[in-house]
Design an enzyme around this catalytic site. Structure first.
Site, PDB file in Angstrom:
ATOM      1  N   SER A 214       4.321  73.951  36.127  1.00  0.00           N
ATOM      2  CA  SER A 214       5.365  74.522  36.969  1.00  0.00           C
ATOM      3  C   SER A 214       6.337  75.285  36.081  1.00  0.00           C
ATOM      4  CB  SER A 214       6.117  73.409  37.711  1.00  0.00           C
ATOM      5  OG  SER A 214       7.297  73.885  38.331  1.00  0.00           O
ATOM      6  N   TYR A 227      10.292  65.280  38.387  1.00  0.00           N
ATOM      7  CA  TYR A 227       9.288  66.333  38.411  1.00  0.00           C
ATOM      8  C   TYR A 227       9.256  67.094  37.088  1.00  0.00           C
ATOM      9  CZ  TYR A 227       6.607  70.256  40.345  1.00  0.00           C
ATOM     10  OH  TYR A 227       5.651  71.214  40.593  1.00  0.00           O
TER      11      TYR A 227
END
Length: 378
Positions: A214, A227
């Site tokens: 990401s 995350y």
């Protein structure tokens, strides 16, 4: 409160003005000094700015230069997380290109819609397998199934795409240790578990490992620590594996998608409401008292505003993963994201680089002082 598109526009304009000022005064002076050292005529401010902007536009806007493609025939790909989102779309995309696809679905045995729709293609090259990346037994069974299928078809497992992942949000003091462990169990340990299980097959095929990280694997953000931690670690794992696999001819690539909330449906108002209730209910009383309900609700409102944000089409992500699988010379990293996110990520990395250099300089001087402590390697 300003709308998100308006804020983005203001930020882009501000960055452009800042870049122009810095380059207008700083870059020409440096280039002129360099030219004088070489005994060449000095350049102009206009030429410097035009050249730099041309480079920026070319870097961002120019289509990818072809680097040759591998033959699809006789090649299979394992994709994790094919119930929805990128994984589901990628399974159909690679199948259409001619690959044999092993689509790992968490909800196959529970009648998940994604698994059903992939099975309804009724193709010998679309093989849906039950796969919970957190379950060692399921991972091993999936690998055995792949070996048996490949033995019958004489194909090779060319690539694995570690796409399965979960996301959540919450400030550090509101986030439980169980949440941190769960997110990393799926995003990090699931990636490592699946990679290790199929690596002998990939290695023998001199194939590809593609890990979906990401943009938050390169920069942090408020309320996203579980995350970010997991995706930073995926980046590190991928880099280490790349060094090891180079001798075997295996290419390892990382995909760093930007904001695709709308395209994937990974964050909805229902998810925000459920998560918010859990965060507030489980938070220690002293944390609730110190932060206050108003502060908490403001952050939840911010998360709700993200539900309708991001790119609506995942084509850029699919194209980058496909390039990592099919190109003869795939890139180390792919960053499918909007320009303003790309700029922010680069700016963040530049700041990190500067901080590291300043720290090295400072501690380097400290070590030269008599009696100063030795600083370990960086």
């Amino acid at each position: 409160m300003a709308s998100l598109p308006a804020l983005r526009a203001v930020l882009l304009v501000a960055f452009s003005v800042f870049l122009t000022v810095v380059l207008g005064f700083g870059l020409p002076a440096l280039l002129n000094a360099f030219m004088r050292m070489l005994g060449l005529p000095e350049t102009s401010v206009t030429e410097c700015i035009v050249a730099l902007y041309a480079f920026f536009v070319l870097y961002v806007a120019t289509p990818r230069i072809p680097r040759g493609l591998v033959e699809v025939k006789g090649k299979a790909v394992l994709i994790t997380g094919c119930d929805t989102g990128f994984g589901y779309a990628l399974a159909k995309h690679l199948h259409k290109l001619g690959f044999t696809v092993f689509a790992g679905c968490l909800l196959k045995d529970k009648g998940g819609d994604g698994a059903k729709e992939l099975e309804e293609l009724h193709s010998d090259r679309m093989k849906v397998v039950q796969l919970d990346v957190c379950n060692e037994e399921q991972v091993n069974k999936a690998v055995e199934h792949i070996k048996e299928s490949l033995g019958e078809s004489e194909a090779v497992l060319w690539a694995v795409v570690n796409n399965a992942g979960v996301s959540t949000f919450g400030e550090v003091e509101f986030t439980s240790m169980d949440t941190y462990k769960h997110v990393s169990e799926v995003n990090l340990w699931g990636t490592i578990r699946v990679t290790k299980a199929v690596l002998p097959l990939i290695r023998r095929a001199k194939g590809r490992v593609v890990n979906v990280a990401s943009m938050y694997g390169r920069m942090g953000n408020i309320m996203r620590s579980p995350y970010c931690i997991s995706k930073y670690a995926v980046e590190a794992f991928s880099d280490c594996l790349r060094y090891e696999m180079k001798a075997w001819g295996v290419k390892v690539s990382v995909i760093e998608p930007g904001n695709f909330i709308v395209a994937t449906g990974i964050l909805t108002r229902d998810i925000v409401a459920t998560t918010a209730n859990k965060l507030w209910t489980e938070a220690p009383s002293e944390v609730k008292e110190d932060y206050g309900k108003t502060h908490f609700e403001q952050n939840m409102a911010l998360m709700r505003s993200y539900c309708s944000s991001g790119q609506k089409d995942s084509v850029s992500v699919l194209d980058d993963i496909t390039d990592a699988i099919m190109s003869k010379r795939p890139h180390t990293r792919y960053s499918p994201m909007e320009p303003h996110w790309w700029i922010r990520m680069q700016w963040h990395e530049d700041q990190s680089w500067l901080r590291r250099r300043l720290l090295l300089l400072f501690y380097g001087r400290q070590r030269k002082k008599p009696g100063s402590a030795t600083v370990g390697p960086w």
